[in-house]
Enzyme design. Structure first.
Site: not given
Ligand code: AP5
Length: 211
Positions: A13, A88, A123, A156, A167
């Site tokens: 994402k 979410r 990552r 991370r 997760r």
């Molecule tokens: P990346 O682009 O970083 O993936 P992502 O989907 O953004 O993953 P996140 O882990 O950031 O999402 P998340 O939803 O768990 O975490 P968030 O920060 O929102 O890609 C991942 C890796 O793969 C990278 O290394 C990239 O380079 C690689 N990659 C990407 N595309 C690729 C491809 N096509 N092929 C190969 N490699 C690829 O949330 C973290 C925490 O915050 C949550 O657990 C929760 O505690 C809290 N939080 C955030 N939002 C909320 C909410 N709305 N409600 C409650 N808690 C929340």
């Protein structure tokens, strides 16, 4: 364009949001990045969120809804935005509707759990600006250093293998039902995210051109 990005943790994402943001000239709002910045700055909200984020659990709805309300009121969101990581849960989606915000689409990036686990182990994120890299698929120009700001790249805490599995479980139980929620509104579009970043981008942009 007012766009929601859905998808499992690590589906790409953030990676795709960066590209869409540049192409459509709209800001990306990542609740994960906002919460991590608050944590780093030691704010009250950050301290409250720490235990949740470190263990991969969702931060309570009222906290995240408050963050989004404030952020969407900013001037740079008036021509559109990308929501990365919000909503979410169903209550978060309902809160967005209650704010009177009519989104154009919710784009779900589809990646298998097996691929997610593989990706997360590689990552690396910038500890200064939050930019995301991968040791194999998205390398920085200089190993261990952020291209954007020169910050150090780190793992991370919630990318530990056991936390990733937790997760994913939370994603399937609490976030995946949002696909039905937006499908019922006629707003759900999907793109396969299993392939390389560039190939996924082509599928994402093709899906967006259909809106
Ligand atoms: P990346 O682009 O970083 O993936 P992502 O989907 O953004 O993953 P996140 O882990 O950031 O999402 P998340 O939803 O768990 O975490 P968030 O920060 O929102 O890609 C991942 C890796 O793969 C990278 O290394 C990239 O380079 C690689 N990659 C990407 N595309 C690729 C491809 N096509 N092929 C190969 N490699 C690829 O949330 C973290 C925490 O915050 C949550 O657990 C929760 O505690 C809290 N939080 C955030 N939002 C909320 C909410 N709305 N409600 C409650 N808690 C929340």
């Amino acid at each position: 364009m007012k766009l929601i990005l859905l998808g499992a943790p690590g589906a790409g994402k953030g990676t795709q949001a960066e590209i869409i943001s540049e192409k459509y000239n709209i800001p990306t709002i990542s609740t994960g990045n906002i919460i991590r910045a608050a944590l780093k700055n030691g704010t009250e909200m950050g301290l409250k969120a720490k235990a949740y984020i470190d263990s991969g659990r969702l931060v309570p709805d009222d906290v995240v809804i408050g963050i989004i309300k404030e952020r969407l009121a900013a001037d740079d969101c008036q021509n559109g935005f990308i929501l990365d990581g919000f909503p979410r849960t169903i209550p978060q989606a309902e809160a967005l509707d209650d704010m009177g915000i009519a989104i154009d689409a919710a784009l779900s990036i589809e990646v298998s759990d097996r691929e997610i686990v593989k990706r997360m182990s590689g990552r690396r994120v910038c500890e200064k600006c939050g930019a995301s890299y991968h040791i194999e698929f998205k390398k920085p120009s200089k190993e261990g250093v952020c291209d954007a700001c020169g910050g150090a790249l780190v793992i991370r805490k919630d990318d530990e293998p056991d936390t990733v599995l937790d997760r994913l479980d939370i994603y399937h139980k609490q976030t995946e039902p949002l696909k039905n929620y937006y499908s019922a509104q006629g707003k759900l579009i999907t793109a396969q995210g299993q392939q390389k970043v560039e190939d996924t981008t082509k599928l994402v942009l093709a899906a967006l051109s259909e809106i």
